[in-house]
Enzyme design. Structure first.
Site, PDB file in Angstrom:
ATOM      1  CG  ASP A  54      -2.047  -0.901   1.205  1.00 34.20           C
ATOM      2  OD1 ASP A  54      -2.315  -1.445   0.119  1.00 34.20           O
ATOM      3  OD2 ASP A  54      -2.698  -1.086   2.245  1.00 34.20           O
ATOM      4  CE  LYS A  76      -8.133   0.399  -3.379  1.00 33.28           C
ATOM      5  NZ  LYS A  76      -7.808  -0.717  -2.514  1.00 33.28           N
ATOM      6  CG  MET A 191     -10.053   6.193   5.756  1.00 35.41           C
ATOM      7  SD  MET A 191     -10.493   4.969   4.499  1.00 35.41           S
ATOM      8  CE  MET A 191     -11.453   3.791   5.452  1.00 35.41           C
TER       9      MET A 191
END
Lengths: 276, 276
Positions: A54, A76, A191
């Site tokens: 990642d 991402k 998030m």
């Protein structure tokens, strides 16, 4: 005295599985620097033929890879997939079919808001042998480094981890927010920085108090760690004023008040601005 | 190729703090064997002058201690404290005041149902420098080793960790059970095996379905790992029939159904009974 003289992985070898060619290990790297790797994860990185990692993986983790290992970033960032999930699944399956020892190195824990379940299902359906290696998820790192216990006698016997960002980038609409807000004493959001306005409004409507303490924990454990404490009523304003960016972990609940006494990280930081 | 030839702790030295005499580190050892130690935890064990450890700490973790380190078990088992919390706090403070590098090694994560918050507060109030090192908490280990993702697109965007056992040894009475049961898609219970009858009744009354899948995960990651799948309506009966003892992690929610496809642990286990 052993410390530092013997290879630590050799000393726990009986606990470390052998990485078979043709298999995939989905492994959590922890949320922070290489210190949060488990010995299982370090062993995985040291053995892998190829590592699909990642974007947020610390370079110190990848530095433990073999010099001839193939490293491939499939990360991402900010909701934008540089490589689609289908492409990641295909890459993992393809490398395993080529007989490689394939490591999928994910931030945090693979089964906590990281789509590890989807990747594991794709491998299972393709008939590829796999293993899951847990990791220190961002909420645990944030709690420890900010000095905010998630459980505490008389304050918290239950806490929930919630993603504040669904596939569409919005606050999940199919969560029963009034129930969640009343049911768990402590709420920890992943998030969440970009959703803080909608999130705070939702929690206030769901019955949490405007004066309930909120902590934003950014870059937990790293030199640029920031912990910002506010109240739920002014959380959106605070986030704006402090220019808080993702990835932030947001902790809501009375336990946030313990930060004032338990902020060991700030106490341990070098006082570079002090002169004497 | 580096793997296994160089000391891994030396290679991540820039991520590892130095253990100062007179300070206490509250450190999670992870829930399982030494493979789940973080590099930070391994570094802590290797440096400590004295280690106060829980009963469930794996011997492989303690084997990493210096030969001249003092090891002291202060563990609790089955709710009975062999050493009281006040005595533990006093021992930590006393050893730190004697200038030792004091390690408090706790199962799982220090801030998740381990009274780490109370120990940290005692240290803060005594003016002792301390550090918190997160660990792989039992719920994360159970999820990974049982092949049960805690989050999963379309199934779980929120999950809660709950202790099923308060100070009196009973199911906590001050949790809003109807709200919790309706609010979090997945519920993960610690110390729940003895409470399963009361717990299942409470969750059914709170509106969870009798056919909702439940996983008991015992000894996650160890050779004697057991995963027992049942439904909420018959969970108490199953627990009795299977003679399930603490410490078990109990996972309730639709994600439990993924175990059937993701049970990599059973697939990887040596098939000792199979011949040819």
């Amino acid at each position: 005295m052993h410390s530092g003289q013997e290879d630590i992985l050799a000393r726990v070898k009986h606990c470390l599985p052998e990485f078979a060619g043709g298999s995939v290990w989905l492994c959590g790297a922890g949320a922070g620097d290489a210190g949060l790797l488990t010995l299982l994860a370090a062993n995985a990185i040291a053995q892998a033929d190829c590592i699909f990692y990642d974007a947020l993986i610390d370079a110190g983790c990848l530095a433990l890879a073999r010099a001839d290992a193939a490293l491939c970033c499939v990360g991402k960032r900010g909701g934008r997939a540089s490589v689609s999930q289908a492409e990641i699944n295909a890459a993992l399956t393809g490398a395993a079919r080529a007989g490689k020892k394939v490591l999928r190195l994910k931030g945090g824990d693979p089964f906590v808001f990281g789509r590890g379940g989807e990747e594991a299902l794709a491998l299972a359906q393709a008939g590829i042998a796999f293993r899951i290696i847990p990791g220190i998820t961002a909420a645990l790192a944030a709690a420890s480094y900010a000095g905010i216990p998630l459980s505490q006698r008389g304050m918290s016997q239950s806490f929930a981890f919630i993603t504040a960002c669904d596939e569409s980038g919005q606050l999940p609409h199919n969560i029963n927010w009034p129930a969640l807000a009343q049911g768990a004493e402590v709420l920890v959001f992943y998030m969440a920085a970009r959703q803080i306005k909608a999130l705070a409004e939702t929690l206030l409507q769901a019955g949490r108090g405007a004066d309930e303490p909120v902590a934003f924990v950014i870059n937990a454990g790293l030199a640029n760690q920031r912990v910002v404490i506010t109240g739920l009523g002014q959380a959106a304003e605070t986030a704006k004023a402090e220019v808080l960016a993702s990835p932030a972990i947001i902790i809501v609940g009375e336990v946030v008040n313990l930060h004032a006494q338990l902020d060991w990280f700030a106490a341990a930081a070098p006082k570079t601005k002090e002169r004497n």
